[in-house]
Enzyme design. Sequence first.
Site, PDB file in Angstrom:
ATOM      1  NE  ARG C 239      -1.158  -0.498   4.956  1.00  0.00           N
ATOM      2  CZ  ARG C 239      -0.553  -0.076   5.977  1.00  0.00           C
ATOM      3  NH1 ARG C 239       0.121   0.725   5.859  1.00  0.00           N
ATOM      4  NH2 ARG C 239      -0.154  -1.226   6.357  1.00  0.00           N
ATOM      5  CG  HIS C 243      -3.368  -0.183   9.226  1.00  0.00           C
ATOM      6  ND1 HIS C 243      -4.627  -0.916   8.397  1.00  0.00           N
ATOM      7  CD2 HIS C 243      -4.542   0.249  10.320  1.00  0.00           C
ATOM      8  CE1 HIS C 243      -5.375  -1.096   8.740  1.00  0.00           C
ATOM      9  NE2 HIS C 243      -5.157  -0.676   9.958  1.00  0.00           N
ATOM     10  CE1 TYR C 251       4.167   0.095   8.133  1.00  0.00           C
ATOM     11  CE2 TYR C 251       2.516   1.009  10.322  1.00  0.00           C
ATOM     12  CZ  TYR C 251       2.646   0.751   8.862  1.00  0.00           C
ATOM     13  OH  TYR C 251       1.231   1.345   8.187  1.00  0.00           O
TER      14      TYR C 251
HETATM   15  C1  LIG Z   1     -10.996  -9.298  14.095  1.00  0.00           C
HETATM   16  C2  LIG Z   1     -10.463  -8.614  13.653  1.00  0.00           C
HETATM   17  N1  LIG Z   1      -8.807  -8.391  14.364  1.00  0.00           N
HETATM   18  C3  LIG Z   1      -8.755  -6.508  14.264  1.00  0.00           C
HETATM   19  C4  LIG Z   1      -9.201  -6.705  13.515  1.00  0.00           C
HETATM   20  C5  LIG Z   1      -8.400  -4.535  13.813  1.00  0.00           C
HETATM   21  N2  LIG Z   1      -7.255  -4.475  11.953  1.00  0.00           N
HETATM   22  C6  LIG Z   1      -8.791  -2.987  11.025  1.00  0.00           C
HETATM   23  S1  LIG Z   1      -7.473  -3.716  10.266  1.00  0.00           S
HETATM   24  C7  LIG Z   1      -5.950  -4.612  10.712  1.00  0.00           C
HETATM   25  C8  LIG Z   1      -4.995  -4.893   9.778  1.00  0.00           C
HETATM   26  C9  LIG Z   1      -5.358  -5.869   8.481  1.00  0.00           C
HETATM   27  O1  LIG Z   1      -4.194  -6.270   7.968  1.00  0.00           O
HETATM   28  P1  LIG Z   1      -4.924  -7.231   6.741  1.00  0.00           P
HETATM   29  O2  LIG Z   1      -5.478  -8.195   6.294  1.00  0.00           O
HETATM   30  O3  LIG Z   1      -3.295  -7.394   5.363  1.00  0.00           O
HETATM   31  O4  LIG Z   1      -4.934  -5.917   6.344  1.00  0.00           O
HETATM   32  P2  LIG Z   1      -4.438  -4.654   5.027  1.00  0.00           P
HETATM   33  O5  LIG Z   1      -4.680  -3.428   5.993  1.00  0.00           O
HETATM   34  O6  LIG Z   1      -3.204  -4.492   4.648  1.00  0.00           O
HETATM   35  O7  LIG Z   1      -5.330  -4.461   3.890  1.00  0.00           O
HETATM   36  C10 LIG Z   1      -6.771  -5.192  11.968  1.00  0.00           C
HETATM   37  C11 LIG Z   1      -5.901  -5.253  12.508  1.00  0.00           C
HETATM   38  C12 LIG Z   1     -10.254  -6.623  13.162  1.00  0.00           C
HETATM   39  N3  LIG Z   1     -10.814  -5.009  12.285  1.00  0.00           N
HETATM   40  N4  LIG Z   1     -10.545  -7.094  12.781  1.00  0.00           N
END
Ligand SMILES: Cc1ncc(C[n+]2csc(CCOP(=O)(O)OP(=O)(O)O)c2C)c(N)n1
Lengths: 335, 335, 322, 322
Positions: C239, C243, C251
Amino acid sequence: MPAKSFRTAINEALKQEMERDSRVVIIGEDVAGGRGGSAGLEEAWGGPFGMTRGLTTQFGAARVLDTPISESAFVGAAAGAAMTGLRPVAEIMFVDFTGVCFDQIMNQIAKIRYMFGGKAKLPLVLRMLYGAGFRAGSQHSQCLYPIFTHLPGLKVVIPSNAYDAKGLLITAIRDDDPVLFFEHKAMLGARAEVPDEAYAIPFGKANIVRAGGDVSIVAIGRMVQMAVRAADALAKDGIAAEIIDPRTTSPLDRDAILTSIKKTGRLVVVDEASPRCNMATDIAALAASEAWHDLKAPVKMVSPPHTPVPFAAPLEDLYIPNAEKIVAAAKATLQ
Amino acid sequence: MPAKSFRTAINEALKQEMERDSRVVIIGEDVAGGRGGSAGLEEAWGGPFGMTRGLTTQFGAARVLDTPISESAFVGAAAGAAMTGLRPVAEIMFVDFTGVCFDQIMNQIAKIRYMFGGKAKLPLVLRMLYGAGFRAGSQHSQCLYPIFTHLPGLKVVIPSNAYDAKGLLITAIRDDDPVLFFEHKAMLGARAEVPDEAYAIPFGKANIVRAGGDVSIVAIGRMVQMAVRAADALAKDGIAAEIIDPRTTSPLDRDAILTSIKKTGRLVVVDEASPRCNMATDIAALAASEAWHDLKAPVKMVSPPHTPVPFAAPLEDLYIPNAEKIVAAAKATLQ
Amino acid sequence: MQQSRDELLRAYRVMRLVREFDERLHVEFATGEIPGFVHLYAGEEAVAAGVCAHLGDRDHIASTHRGHGHCIAKGCDVDGMMAEIYGKATGICGGKGGSMHIADLDRGMMGANGIVGAGTALVCGAALSAKTLGTGAVAVAFTGDGGSNQGTVFEAMNLASVWKLPAIFVFENNGYGEATASSWSLAGGDIVRRAAAFAMPGHQVDGNDYFAVWEVMRQATERAREGEGPSLIECRMKRYYGHFEGDTQAYRAKDEVATLRAEVDCLMRFRERVTAAGLLGAAELDAIDSDARARVDSAVKAAKAAPTPPASALMTDVYVSY
Amino acid sequence: MQQSRDELLRAYRVMRLVREFDERLHVEFATGEIPGFVHLYAGEEAVAAGVCAHLGDRDHIASTHRGHGHCIAKGCDVDGMMAEIYGKATGICGGKGGSMHIADLDRGMMGANGIVGAGTALVCGAALSAKTLGTGAVAVAFTGDGGSNQGTVFEAMNLASVWKLPAIFVFENNGYGEATASSWSLAGGDIVRRAAAFAMPGHQVDGNDYFAVWEVMRQATERAREGEGPSLIECRMKRYYGHFEGDTQAYRAKDEVATLRAEVDCLMRFRERVTAAGLLGAAELDAIDSDARARVDSAVKAAKAAPTPPASALMTDVYVSY
Ligand SMILES: Cc1ncc(C[n+]2csc(CCOP(=O)(O)OP(=O)(O)O)c2C)c(N)n1
Ligand SMILES: Cc1ncc(C[n+]2csc(CCOP(=O)(O)OP(=O)(O)O)c2C)c(N)n1
Ligand SMILES: [Mg+2]
Ligand SMILES: [Mg+2]
């Protein structure tokens, strides 16, 4: 009318709705049973408790879907299927197992329609066994319906007898909202007169099990049985109890409860669920806010203690609300 | 005393308890942050909301454990670690995510001690953000503490200010039972006078935020702020409200609530959680059964409507209980 | 396999529109006018475009919290999306969902999701409907590298395989889940290795390469439509933003994103390839660029000007009955 | 590797005691005197014995609903277990748990579990304690083929690998989960293929062969104790009784169990092997057989005679405070 068991009533409702609407499919663990088994049967179980017996034989494996032990995946699949044209009835076996698929129920099924601004419809039913009395231990004996009643977006149905079970399940399957359907594991053999034809019992309409002018007893699910026994005992002492069975806790028939309190001025609520934030408190609070001027005595709640359900028979019997406790509560309101 | 934010209070409590007891470990997603990142930092985040900032630097990665996004595994791991000698403090980020680890909380953590006949001890804390007002949508704005209050075996702590947050979290970490600790996401910046040294606030002891003789207002968590605003407005009209902050809903300080009702004869309960089977009904029911003879008016409950939390700002503002609604409820009890 | 001029033009249009949409959101978010959490898809456009190129309205997708790209690629209305992100009555969900819950079932878009991994189970249901009703449709779940560690995702892959569903599991391994690198959170360092665990074909592709994504998705879709069951696709890219908007990204190495933009950008590489091969001309691509900018600009203006939802909206859509 | 006479005697004693325990329960259950759900382990003894042979009291195991064998092999008191199954005050959990919740942390037994798969997460915690406190202990999770499809199990395997925990995941693939064959519910038909998905060594062994189980467990334990991380072991065998007592087993071929008992029974094979090799004598094995029968018999008598828990027990052990 023929007397049928609660189990048969459920089975009939499923069968008749599947005949009526080809979009109705059954999903769950061993709802057929025998997949890959050395006996080579198409249907070896018909559900762990026999509620889906005969459905695979009649409707085929494409409409009665066995699953791996993956509740989160198959409950979520039921939701996705409901969003895309099917009307799934999923069986979670024991309500205690909602723990492993709770996100799909709480964050997906209950909220999708609202979050999407009404663009989605989720016509699905989740059936599950609940309640104590089976010597099944802490992880197989919970009620938990207060938790689902707490969550907006869900409908919660808790039939107290075989007749209601059939009519309410038919309504649940025809309803376009997600419905959680509770079946008490200690009531599966309980018989009542159940018509052979299909019939629907509306949600949100309480059943006045017995009319009476001295005290209103609201009881949930299996507790209705206990309330009836209590009412019989009270009658011997010249006390006429009115028994109200809400049938559904979400929506709840507030009017029926308030009307009864207006008549009797006294309220006892009987709930098998753990005592904090349960249906007894929900209904007692309703009375305290909406029927306060009609109340002639403190509201009495009859619920188990704030403990998990114990395994040992004498402890479990002590745990479950019974007629004696209801009688005592009713009399206390008449002091 | 120095004024500190809720966030700082939490961070201090964690730091001081980790210094005091080497068995205390932190577990959660990005509680350190930066694992494997191209910046090569030992601590890149210190928690998604900064509550664990500095802990990795001070105590090392062996005591501040980042996790994959696998709540069921790491919450269960916290339970297993608590059973075998550690005192874990796990962070679930948003309480809404308890949906994906609900079994570990409901069927394992809450019941293990009882099922094992007292042979196990689970000294662990689950910290999580809750509440609306952040424009975070239906899946990131729930309260859900009524669900955990309903479950026997769990303790539920909901601090309403930075001072309580530090003292209650220290008590939670020193407690030998599993504790669910709620932090309101809209209160992280809220400041209060917080002593630098460690101090413990007992569970089950309510805080009388303000004394008054006309009406008792019991408010939970962030709603205490709203109640204070309401009490100020009521004071202008010559109405003296007594504000009770239970601080913990399980155990609940029933005596403090009943004593206040005895004094005022009037009760308003303010709860940000969904209205069915919530803390408002729990406390209203307590009054209806235990304080009925002291009540001079119907109990009033101020809760949101039975809907998921909407995203759009004006709708969410409408959803959340506020001072105006509390004032109206209080006045209604005085009609 | 060869793609037509129209397919290529559509692909570029989608990628550019997604890029414009999220780059603009990045700017607008900084003004403080946008409520809640916003997760930008910029840098990952080739995945949404390459996957959705094979899907029609009858096919379903389930998206993630980082869903703008999926929505646009699946045909969601850009004005409605923007208004939704602003929480306006004209939003695609009437302002009740926001960025994390954009959905449009008429376009086969089952919703962005605030719970990582949850969409994989919903997609099994859409695939079951397709199979049971015989529509010939497929269903695709997008999941991140972080979300790939959710129990539901594994359960869904096993179920899809056991039920032989026309489902496709697309994993967007963008290097990070929040502030944690996927090289750390994934045992073994990748996701494709999990395909064999569930007896389905697994593909790993460069998520910056539209053509690579398009080709493996073609194979997976063909397999699904022929009733042969699910596939897993792991796309690797990164990306361009934090985040969520507001993330300081401590990081990440300072120059990480600059290097990505300069060396592997999916739009840049697409443009180079199609112009070098003489498939499309620079002029028509430039036209698409300015058109995308204009569309996003008008969407933002319309969203800002739109009314907020009426108070009555609070109490509707909870149930069919109210 | 070679095992001492004592190790072999202990192994046989454990397997025989488990067999006697559950065969007797099968008889007693039919009398209606035993409350609740009872799941018998008969037929799988070599797994519990082969795994626990490598474990001491400081090592932890988490068991399943079919846990009697694990409990006995891990050293739980047979009288306390039997009394617990009868729901008596003398039970190992005071009668509050029952068959599905037998536990004894002094023996490193973290509990049978009524929720399939849940123990894998608890075991990650025990392994974390061992690693953090430097006890050198290992933690073992037993899970069935059906339970292996629970999301938590996958999450736990990934977590154990990422945290490099001294954890071992033992899967008892006994052919069925309730009435469903594992060949149907497991994509690909086995569990060992999942080890690679989480970058850990995977072993598949004949669960009827004590020596085979013992050997792979030796390797997994060595690896764990040396800090090299988790392993996966899939043991294949079948249960001799129904899913729970009362199951009519319509899903199984009539002669399936008879054939198993005649051809692959773990006790029979163990006896043949050690006597043929002259490691143990028939007489000492016979002595163990009758001793086991006597121990179980006295346990049943004691359990039946024992008092039920006092009413006061209902309200204790909810919290440390009450
Ligand atoms: C079950 C759950 N745990 C934690 C979160 C908090 N959270 C939202 S996005 C995220 C990171 C997700 O990473 P990834 O799946 O790699 O997607 P990206 O953001 O990189 O597109 C987290 C931990 C959540 N939304 N749902
Ligand atoms: C989460 C959950 N879902 C369903 C059940 C009901 N259940 C109890 S045992 C069992 C079958 C387990 O099969 P397997 O894991 O192979 O163990 P086995 O019985 O063969 O030893 C099921 C479905 C449960 N206890 N927990
Ligand atoms: Mg990612
Ligand atoms: Mg099995």
